[in-house]
Design an enzyme around this catalytic site. Structure first.
Site, PDB file in Angstrom:
ATOM      1  N   LYS A  62       0.578  -1.247  -0.275  1.00 12.46           N
ATOM      2  CA  LYS A  62       0.344  -0.254   0.091  1.00 12.46           C
ATOM      3  C   LYS A  62       0.896   0.959  -0.315  1.00 12.46           C
ATOM      4  CE  LYS A  62      -3.597   2.599   2.384  1.00 12.46           C
ATOM      5  NZ  LYS A  62      -4.272   2.292   3.284  1.00 12.46           N
ATOM      6  N   ARG A 110     -10.706  10.115   1.366  1.00 16.60           N
ATOM      7  CA  ARG A 110     -10.827  10.332   2.201  1.00 16.60           C
ATOM      8  C   ARG A 110     -12.245  11.536   2.842  1.00 16.60           C
ATOM      9  NH1 ARG A 110      -4.537  10.935   2.954  1.00 16.60           N
ATOM     10  NH2 ARG A 110      -3.931   9.042   2.859  1.00 16.60           N
ATOM     11  N   LYS A 148       1.129  10.437   5.389  1.00 13.02           N
ATOM     12  CA  LYS A 148       1.793   8.698   5.788  1.00 13.02           C
ATOM     13  C   LYS A 148       2.002   8.281   5.872  1.00 13.02           C
ATOM     14  CE  LYS A 148      -3.449   8.209   6.161  1.00 13.02           C
ATOM     15  NZ  LYS A 148      -4.870   6.963   6.392  1.00 13.02           N
ATOM     16  N   LYS A 168      -2.218  -1.211  -3.741  1.00 12.89           N
ATOM     17  CA  LYS A 168      -2.623  -0.405  -3.759  1.00 12.89           C
ATOM     18  C   LYS A 168      -1.691   0.592  -3.865  1.00 12.89           C
ATOM     19  CE  LYS A 168      -6.152   2.131  -0.849  1.00 12.89           C
ATOM     20  NZ  LYS A 168      -6.500   1.733   0.929  1.00 12.89           N
ATOM     21  N   SER A 200     -10.356   5.329  -5.332  1.00 15.29           N
ATOM     22  CA  SER A 200     -10.895   6.629  -5.424  1.00 15.29           C
ATOM     23  C   SER A 200     -10.296   6.956  -6.269  1.00 15.29           C
ATOM     24  CB  SER A 200     -11.349   7.093  -4.031  1.00 15.29           C
ATOM     25  OG  SER A 200     -10.547   7.698  -3.563  1.00 15.29           O
ATOM     26  N   TYR A 232     -14.662   0.548  -7.055  1.00 12.01           N
ATOM     27  CA  TYR A 232     -16.144   1.652  -6.928  1.00 12.01           C
ATOM     28  C   TYR A 232     -17.173   1.426  -8.488  1.00 12.01           C
ATOM     29  CZ  TYR A 232     -13.552   3.430  -3.236  1.00 12.01           C
ATOM     30  OH  TYR A 232     -12.421   3.327  -2.163  1.00 12.01           O
TER      31      TYR A 232
HETATM   32  C1  PBG Z   1      -7.641   3.570   5.244  1.00 16.61           C
HETATM   33  C2  PBG Z   1      -7.398   3.994   3.870  1.00 16.61           C
HETATM   34  C3  PBG Z   1      -7.927   4.574   2.791  1.00 16.61           C
HETATM   35  C4  PBG Z   1      -8.290   4.057   1.422  1.00 16.61           C
HETATM   36  C5  PBG Z   1      -8.742   2.205   2.089  1.00 16.61           C
HETATM   37  N1  PBG Z   1      -8.237   2.207   3.689  1.00 16.61           N
HETATM   38  C6  PBG Z   1      -7.234   6.013   3.241  1.00 16.61           C
HETATM   39  C7  PBG Z   1      -5.473   5.850   3.255  1.00 16.61           C
HETATM   40  O1  PBG Z   1      -5.073   5.165   3.271  1.00 16.61           O
HETATM   41  O2  PBG Z   1      -5.751   7.130   3.747  1.00 16.61           O
HETATM   42  C8  PBG Z   1      -8.099   4.012   0.587  1.00 16.61           C
HETATM   43  C9  PBG Z   1      -9.101   3.655  -0.684  1.00 16.61           C
HETATM   44  C10 PBG Z   1      -9.121   4.191  -1.497  1.00 16.61           C
HETATM   45  O3  PBG Z   1      -8.833   5.592  -2.422  1.00 16.61           O
HETATM   46  O4  PBG Z   1     -10.250   4.616  -1.919  1.00 16.61           O
HETATM   47  N2  PBG Z   1      -6.736   2.793   5.632  1.00 16.61           N
END
Ligand code: PBG
Length: 350
Positions: free
Chosen positions: A211, A221, A237, A268, A294, A333
Site C-alpha cells: 500500500k 478521505r 502517511k 494499492k 477512489s 467502485y
Molecule cells: C484507510 C484506507 C484508505 C483507503 C482504504 N483504506 C485511505 C488511506 O490510507 O488514507 C483508500 C481507498 C481509496 O482511495 O479508494 N486505512
C-alpha cells in the site's frame, strides 16, 4: 524428381509474410484468443455506511458513489449479489463526535461497522464480507494508528495491539476477511494469532500488503470524513505507507505479510502500480487483490464528464489492465456499474 519440376517452381519463393493480424480478424476469433477477462465474480464493491436513516448522500468527487444508511446498505448488498458480485468491502463514516486521538470507537462492540456486518450477514449470507482494519475512520487526527507520546509518529506496536482486538470484534460480528490497511509492521502475525486464540481460525486476512503513500486516496478521505478530521486531504502517511518510488521494498514488505500468514495479498493503488502487481504475482502463489482506488475512479469519471474519455471503454480497459498485470480479484467502485452492463449482455465478460 527435383524441385525444378514442381509447379510454380523456378522463381525463388518470397519470404513468408508474418501476419499477426489473422487472429484479430473477427470478433469471434478475438474472443477465442483473448488471454484475460474481467467478470462480475472477480470484483469486490467497496461500500460506505453511515449512521441514521437519511437518504443516500452522494460523495462529491465520486459520481455514483453514496454514503448509505444501514437499511440502504442491506438493500444495495442484495442488489449486488443478484448481479453476481461476490464480495463487498465495508467502510464506516464515523460521526466526528465519536472520534478522538486514540480512535476508541474502533473497539466499541456496538460501533457502526459491526452493526453493518451483522445486518449484511443476516440478510445476504452468501456475500463475502471484507472489513477494514485501521484506525483512520476513528482517530481525530486521521492517522491509521495511535500516535507516539510526542505526537510526531504513529506508534507501531501500540497500534498493532489495538488492531488485533479490533479484528476479533470483526470476526465475532461475522466478517469473512479482516483487511488490515494500516501498514504497521507485524500486524498480520498479530491479527492471525489473536483470531486463532479467540476461536476464529476460519476468519481470513486480506492484507493491504503493498500500500503506497498515494495522492489517489483523496476522494476516499472525503467520503469517510478522515480528510476533514485531519484538516487536509493529503495527510502525510509516509512513515508507514510505501514510497511510490520503491519497487524492491514493496515486494519485500508484501512477502512478509505472506510469511506472517496472510491469505490474500493486495496492491494499492492499482493502475499506477501495475509493475508491482505483476512482480508480486510472480513472487507469491497466494491470490493477489488489487484496489482500484477512489482517485483512479474519480479521474476516469472527471474526464468522461468533460467528454474527453469514453466512460465505459476506459473503465473496462482500466480493469482489464489490472487483471492482465496479475490481479485475481479487484476492489473497484465500478463494480456495480460493470456488473449491470455485463448482466445486460447475458453475463459476458469484458
Ligand atoms: C484507510 C484506507 C484508505 C483507503 C482504504 N483504506 C485511505 C488511506 O490510507 O488514507 C483508500 C481507498 C481509496 O482511495 O479508494 N486505512
Amino acid at each position: 524428381m527435383n524441385n525444378a519440376s514442381l509447379p510454380g517452381a523456378g522463381a525463388a519463393l518470397p519470404a513468408p509474410v508474418l501476419r499477426p493480424r489473422r487472429i484479430r480478424r473477427t470478433s469471434a476469433i478475438r474472443d477465442l484468443v483473448q488471454e484475460t477477462r474481467v467478470t462480475a465474480a472477480d470484483l469486490i464493491a467497496p461500500l460506505f455506511v453511515k449512521e441514521g436513516t437519511d437518504a443516500p448522500e452522494p460523495v462529491g468527487s465520486m459520481p455514483g458513489v453514496f454514503r448509505l444508511n444501514l437499511d440502504d446498505l442491506v438493500a444495495e448488498c442484495r442488489a449486488l449479489a443478484a448481479l453476481g458480485i461476490r464480495g463487498i468491502a465495508l467502510f464506516p463514516v464515523t460521526p466526528p463526535a465519536l472520534k478522538n486521538p486514540l480512535g476508541t470507537e474502533a473497539l466499541n462492540p456496538g460501533c457502526l461497522v459491526l452493526r453493518a456486518v451483522r445486518a449484511v450477514k443476516a440478510a445476504v449470507p452468501e456475500l463475502v464480507l471484507f472489513t477494514d482494519i485501521a484506525l483512520d475512520p476513528y482517530t481525530s487526527h486521521g492517522h491509521d494508528g495511535v500516535l507516539t507520546p510526542d505526537g510526531t509518529d504513529v506508534d507501531n506496536d501500540a497500534t498493532v495491539e489495538i488492531l488485533a482486538r479490533m479484528s476479533v470484534l470483526h470476526a465475532e460480528a461475522g466478517t469473512d476477511f479482516v483487511a488490515p490497511s494500516d501498514m504497521m509492521d507485524g500486524r498480520v502475525a498479530a491479527l492471525r494469532a489473536a483470531l486463532d486464540a479467540a476461536g476464529y481460525p476460519q476468519t481470513g486476512i486480506l492484507a493491504y500488503s503493498a500500500k503506497f503513500a498515494s495522492a489517489y486516496y483523496g476522494p476516499f478521505r472525503e467520503a469517510v470524513g478522515s480528510a476533514a478530521a485531519a484538516g487536509t486531504k493529503l495527510l502525510d502517511k509516509r512513515t508507514y505507507q510505501l514510497n511510490p518510488a520503491n519497487r524492491r521494498e514493496a515486494i519485500a514488505d508484501a512477502l512478509l505479510d505472506e510469511s506472517e500468514g496472510a491469505d490474500l495479498l493486495m496492491v494499492k493503488p492499482a493502475g499506477p502500480y501495475l509493475d508491482i502487481l505483476r512482480e508480486l504475482r510472480d513472487a507469491s502463489s497466494l491470490p493477489i487483490a488489487a484496489y482500484q482506488v477512489s482517485g483512479e475512479y474519480a479521474q476516469i469519471h472527471a474526464a468522461a464528464e468533460k467528454g474527453w474519455l469514453d466512460l465505459r471503454k476506459t473503465r473496462d480497459e482500466s480493469l482489464l489492465a489490472i487483471r492482465r498485470a496479475g490481479a485475481d480479484l479487484i476492489l473497484t467502485y465500478f463494480a456495480k456499474a460493470l456488473a449491470t452492463d455485463l448482466a445486460a449482455t447475458h453475463g459476458r465478460a469484458v
